[in-house]
Design a protein around this motif. Sequence first.
Motif, mmCIF file in Angstrom:
data_model
loop_
_atom_site.group_PDB
_atom_site.id
_atom_site.type_symbol
_atom_site.label_atom_id
_atom_site.label_comp_id
_atom_site.label_asym_id
_atom_site.label_seq_id
_atom_site.Cartn_x
_atom_site.Cartn_y
_atom_site.Cartn_z
ATOM 1 N N ALA A 180 47.074 47.660 49.294
ATOM 2 C CA ALA A 180 45.788 47.274 48.705
ATOM 3 C C ALA A 180 45.844 47.369 47.179
ATOM 4 O O ALA A 180 45.299 46.510 46.467
ATOM 5 N N GLN A 181 46.503 48.386 46.677
ATOM 6 C CA GLN A 181 46.638 48.535 45.231
ATOM 7 C C GLN A 181 47.494 47.417 44.642
ATOM 8 O O GLN A 181 47.182 46.869 43.577
ATOM 9 N N ALA A 182 48.557 47.067 45.338
ATOM 10 C CA ALA A 182 49.436 45.994 44.863
ATOM 11 C C ALA A 182 48.719 44.645 44.906
ATOM 12 O O ALA A 182 48.886 43.806 44.018
ATOM 13 N N GLU A 183 47.919 44.435 45.931
ATOM 14 C CA GLU A 183 47.161 43.186 46.046
ATOM 15 C C GLU A 183 46.128 43.081 44.920
ATOM 16 O O GLU A 183 45.921 42.002 44.354
ATOM 17 N N ALA A 184 45.483 44.200 44.605
ATOM 18 C CA ALA A 184 44.495 44.193 43.533
ATOM 19 C C ALA A 184 45.136 43.871 42.184
ATOM 20 O O ALA A 184 44.471 43.359 41.274
ATOM 21 N N ALA A 185 46.443 44.162 42.068
ATOM 22 C CA ALA A 185 47.153 43.907 40.809
ATOM 23 C C ALA A 185 47.503 42.436 40.622
ATOM 24 O O ALA A 185 47.963 42.032 39.541
ATOM 25 N N LEU A 186 47.269 41.616 41.659
ATOM 26 C CA LEU A 186 47.544 40.180 41.537
ATOM 27 C C LEU A 186 46.377 39.504 40.815
ATOM 28 O O LEU A 186 45.621 38.729 41.393
ATOM 29 N N ASP A 187 46.260 39.794 39.538
ATOM 30 C CA ASP A 187 45.148 39.271 38.758
ATOM 31 C C ASP A 187 45.562 38.009 38.012
ATOM 32 O O ASP A 187 46.614 37.404 38.298
ATOM 33 N N ASP A 188 44.754 37.603 37.062
ATOM 34 C CA ASP A 188 45.010 36.355 36.343
ATOM 35 C C ASP A 188 46.235 36.420 35.433
ATOM 36 O O ASP A 188 46.662 35.389 34.902
ATOM 37 N N THR A 189 46.774 37.602 35.228
ATOM 38 C CA THR A 189 47.981 37.712 34.394
ATOM 39 C C THR A 189 49.252 37.410 35.179
ATOM 40 O O THR A 189 50.323 37.298 34.589
ATOM 41 N N VAL A 190 49.120 37.278 36.506
ATOM 42 C CA VAL A 190 50.280 37.038 37.358
ATOM 43 C C VAL A 190 50.348 35.554 37.703
ATOM 44 O O VAL A 190 49.343 34.946 38.093
ATOM 45 N N SER A 191 51.516 34.984 37.581
ATOM 46 C CA SER A 191 51.716 33.570 37.897
ATOM 47 C C SER A 191 51.755 33.368 39.418
ATOM 48 O O SER A 191 52.317 34.195 40.142
ATOM 49 N N PRO A 192 51.176 32.275 39.892
ATOM 50 C CA PRO A 192 51.260 31.982 41.333
ATOM 51 C C PRO A 192 52.692 31.796 41.819
ATOM 52 O O PRO A 192 52.942 31.867 43.027
ATOM 53 N N ASP A 193 53.616 31.558 40.891
ATOM 54 C CA ASP A 193 55.031 31.371 41.257
ATOM 55 C C ASP A 193 55.823 32.664 41.156
ATOM 56 O O ASP A 193 57.049 32.655 41.353
ATOM 57 N N ASP A 194 55.159 33.770 40.873
ATOM 58 C CA ASP A 194 55.853 35.053 40.748
ATOM 59 C C ASP A 194 56.513 35.405 42.086
ATOM 60 O O ASP A 194 55.851 35.415 43.129
ATOM 61 N N PRO A 195 57.831 35.699 42.073
ATOM 62 C CA PRO A 195 58.539 35.997 43.324
ATOM 63 C C PRO A 195 58.020 37.258 44.021
ATOM 64 O O PRO A 195 58.233 37.432 45.227
#
Length: 296
Positions: A180-195
């Motif tokens: 849940a913490q890792a999912e919350a970190a998928l914010d607008d600073t992360v690219s949709p193509d991030d592996p």
Amino acid sequence: MHLPAIPRSVKIGDAAAFTGTTPRAIRHYHAIGLLPEPERGADNRRRYGYDDMVRLLWIRKMADAGIPLDDIRTAFADADGIEDSLARLEESLAAKAATIEGQQAAIHRLRETGSPLGLLSPLVADRLRHLPPGALRSSDLDALLVFERIVGPLGAAIAANRFLALAARPGLRAEEDRLAQAEAALDDTVSPDDPRIDVLAAQRSTHESALYSAIKEECLEEALDTLLEEHAETGDEEEDRAESAEEEEGEPAMSTMEAIGKMPYDFSPARIRYEERLAELMHSTDQSDDIPSQAG
């Protein structure tokens, strides 16, 4: 014994006092055609006779019973009109009584459980009432609230299996918190193509599989079946389903897909891509029908 002077007619103030209403209300009855205009005296003021007073008394009695003024007017014009009005009023009062009873039950459950869990439907609350303090997180309650709104009490009770399993397996709870913490970190600073998105989706899929296995091992589905039978005997399950299907006052009922489409989530493009990838993985393992979605 001498009787007091008996007037042949009275002014509006006396008419209002005798019938338990107000002059303003009587004037309103005249304005809407509920009470005919009476004769006026030499002073040009209304004078009310015996028949007027009787009609005012009937109006007052019917209004006190909750009959709308328009229906009272119809009743005076048509002897059968009062029966129709009373039937509609009885239905309305029965609905209000059911609403009040439901509110009282919710308050009772809230006081009994000592937590917001009591505001969920009886089926869901009963499913989780034996959890130890702190086992159910506030975010868990939020998720159940959303599930209940989207899929109804039965769907929320099924979704509750995951929280029971998490409470019984500390290792799974820890992994749930990490994900849940890792999912919350998928914010607008992360690219949709991030592996890392694919890696995290795979980890969540594995976790959901382990959680589903724990539900099986803890016999939570069988426990839910038993609870459903108990609620069916008392009529609670049928009542819960009816409540979930009813249109709320002033608000049309929604289908599941409509409800999903109206519930906002502040998901970044990366989080949306993650949810899509997770759905693909869950579908590939043929468990999407058995494991509640983690979205939200």
